[in-house]
Design a protein around this motif. Structure first.
Motif, short mmCIF file in Angstrom:
data_model
loop_
_atom_site.label_atom_id
_atom_site.label_comp_id
_atom_site.label_asym_id
_atom_site.label_seq_id
_atom_site.Cartn_x
_atom_site.Cartn_y
_atom_site.Cartn_z
N CYS A 51 -47.00 61.31 -68.19
CA CYS A 51 -45.57 61.44 -67.90
C CYS A 51 -45.28 60.72 -66.59
N PHE A 52 -44.23 59.88 -66.58
CA PHE A 52 -43.86 59.10 -65.41
C PHE A 52 -42.45 59.50 -64.96
N GLY A 53 -42.23 59.51 -63.62
CA GLY A 53 -40.93 59.90 -63.08
C GLY A 53 -40.41 58.92 -62.05
N VAL A 54 -39.10 58.95 -61.84
CA VAL A 54 -38.46 58.11 -60.84
C VAL A 54 -37.30 58.89 -60.23
N GLN A 55 -37.08 58.67 -58.92
CA GLN A 55 -35.96 59.29 -58.22
C GLN A 55 -35.24 58.24 -57.40
N SER A 94 -32.65 61.74 -60.72
CA SER A 94 -34.06 61.65 -61.08
C SER A 94 -34.20 61.82 -62.58
N THR A 95 -35.31 61.34 -63.10
CA THR A 95 -35.64 61.55 -64.51
C THR A 95 -37.13 61.36 -64.69
N THR A 96 -37.63 61.77 -65.84
CA THR A 96 -39.01 61.51 -66.24
C THR A 96 -39.01 61.04 -67.69
N THR A 97 -40.12 60.49 -68.11
CA THR A 97 -40.24 60.08 -69.52
C THR A 97 -40.16 61.30 -70.43
N GLN A 98 -40.59 62.46 -69.93
CA GLN A 98 -40.47 63.69 -70.72
C GLN A 98 -39.00 64.05 -70.93
N HIS A 99 -38.19 63.99 -69.85
CA HIS A 99 -36.77 64.31 -69.97
C HIS A 99 -36.06 63.35 -70.92
N MET A 100 -36.52 62.11 -70.96
CA MET A 100 -35.89 61.10 -71.82
C MET A 100 -36.46 61.10 -73.24
N ASN A 101 -37.38 62.05 -73.52
CA ASN A 101 -38.00 62.15 -74.85
C ASN A 101 -38.69 60.86 -75.26
N ILE A 102 -39.35 60.21 -74.31
CA ILE A 102 -40.10 58.99 -74.58
C ILE A 102 -41.54 59.38 -74.90
N ALA A 103 -41.99 59.07 -76.10
CA ALA A 103 -43.35 59.42 -76.51
C ALA A 103 -44.35 58.49 -75.82
N MET A 104 -45.36 59.05 -75.19
CA MET A 104 -46.38 58.28 -74.49
C MET A 104 -47.73 58.50 -75.15
#
Length: 432
Positions: free
Chosen positions: A335-339, A350-360
């Motif tokens: 899971c990757f995040g950015v602020q 802020s967001t993360t790939t989890q919040h964006m429902n991006i499958a990794m």
């Protein structure tokens, strides 16, 4: 009208709250019946035999000392179970300390855990009258302020319904309305505000600003580091009942954040900041990264959409944040995040790939690169970029590595567009 603190002849630096070496012991029992057994065992003693112990001791607070001057706003932060609520209950007088002394020189108004202070069988109106009288407000004062309390709570006809029929949001609305309208010298607020909706939280924080201007002393427990930095004069960090740090908000938040990552297996290390970016860090941005043995952040580049490194953009320009990482242990659910933050470390988005429902896909050990593609659709200002890398464990994002200062961008102000952090592209029309 916003509530006004009681007039006081004391000087502005008068100590309103003094906590001296407070400790609190609770007796913990695994089963309700053990409490009865312990009571009986302590009364029925066998000759030559010590009574059996059915419970165990739990120290919620250990030797905590600090003072609060009149007019200060103190934020208290710490993980669940750190003793924050216990400390506030002792200050408010609803709990007694096991040892130590506490002195409060003024009227206290407390908004503690949800459910405290109201009789569920009474109506909202009856609870307002009862609570205000308990806090020493005369019947005449209550009558004069009731309309303001009712208007601030904004729960409509439910004011005359039993409190047991209220939702948690309605309950906290009424409780906060009462707490701020009894002219307190000291307002104590636990995390109850987290129950309210966003609009009501904003309304409460605005009123807290008014109370600060009126000289009211405030103790505020919060998990929000943004609220801590923005509203508090200083902060107190509690950890497992111990006072770890009492000092400037940013120093306390930094220590708290590093401790959270330490407990997740990470560590804080110093990194070099490029000379061209050093100005942003010196103006308040954090310059440490946190990483673990699982993942390391190797490099971060901020570029335009053509791949050219730059830091200045116009409104709505696209830009990219490209991150290089080294994965040292297999990561099954990355899971990757950015602020985006202000230069004084307030998180704006802020967001993360989890919040964006991006499958990794799972990551094996090796070096990887990923890119956040963003747009500078915010107002003219400097924005600090923070990057995080981790995994998802039991549905929660767990950080392996975090770079609180990964660079910054400057967004050029729009002509005639206003100022601040947002850029709502305002238009104005006037007609008669």
């Amino acid at each position: 009208m916003p509530p006004v603190a009681n007039p006081s002849p004391e000087p502005a630096d008068h100590v309103l709250v003094n906590v001296e070496r407070i400790s609190k012991l609770f007796r913990i029992y695994d089963k309700p019946a053990d409490r009865l057994r312990q009571s009986l065992a302590s009364r029925i003693r066998m000759p030559g035999r010590a009574p059996r112990e059915y419970g165990r001791n739990f120290w919620a607070l250990h030797d905590v000392s600090f003072s609060v001057k009149r007019g200060e706003t103190i934020g208290i932060i710490g993980r669940n179970g750190s003793g924050k609520s216990t400390l506030l209950q002792i200050i408010a007088g609803t709990l007694s300390p096991t040892s130590g002394e506490i002195e409060v020189n003024g009227r206290i108004s407390a908004l503690l855990e949800l459910g405290a202070g109201f009789n569920p069988e009474f109506s909202g109106r009856e609870n307002v009258l009862l609570s205000a009288r308990i806090m020493g407000v005369s019947a005449e004062e209550i009558a004069a302020r009731f309309h303001e309390i009712e208007a601030f709570a904004d729960i409509g006809e439910f004011i005359d319904q039993p409190v047991k029929t209220y939702s948690s949001g309605m309950y906290v609305r009424l409780a906060f309305a009462v707490a701020i309208h009894v002219s307190p010298d000291l307002l104590v607020v636990d995390e109850a505000l987290a129950v309210g909706d966003t609009a009501f939280q904003t309304k409460c924080l605005t009123r807290i600003r008014d109370m600060q201007k009126a000289g009211v002393t405030i103790l505020l427990v919060t998990h929000s580091t943004n609220t801590l930095v923005e509203y508090c004069d200083r902060a107190i960090y509690l950890k497992r009942g111990h006072l770890i740090k009492d000092g400037p908000c940013r120093d306390v938040v930094k220590l708290y954040a590093n401790d959270l990552v330490d407990e997740e297996g990470g560590r804080a290390i110093d990194i070099d900041v490029p000379e061209g970016e050093r100005a942003a860090s010196e103006s308040g941005a954090e310059t440490k990264k946190v990483e673990s043995d699982k993942t390391s952040i190797l490099d971060v580049k901020i570029t335009d959409e053509d791949g050219r490194e730059r830091t200045t953009f116009s409104f709505d320009d696209p830009f990219r944040v490209t991150v290089s990482i080294r994965v040292s242990q297999p990561n099954l659910r990355p899971c990757f995040g950015v602020q985006l933050k202000s230069v004084d470390d307030i998180v704006l988005w802020s967001t993360t790939t989890q919040h964006m429902n991006i499958a990794m896909d799972a990551l094996e050990p090796g070096t990887y690169h990923f890119t956040w593609s963003l747009r500078a659709n915010f107002s003219g200002n400097r924005y600090v970029v923070a990057i995080g890398v981790g995994d998802v464990e039991s549905g929660e994002y767990k950080r392996h590595a975090r770079l609180p200062y990964a660079g910054h961008i400057d967004v050029l102000p729009q002509a005639d567009g206003g100022s601040g952090w947002l850029a709502p592209c305002p238009a104005f029309d006037f007609s008669q």
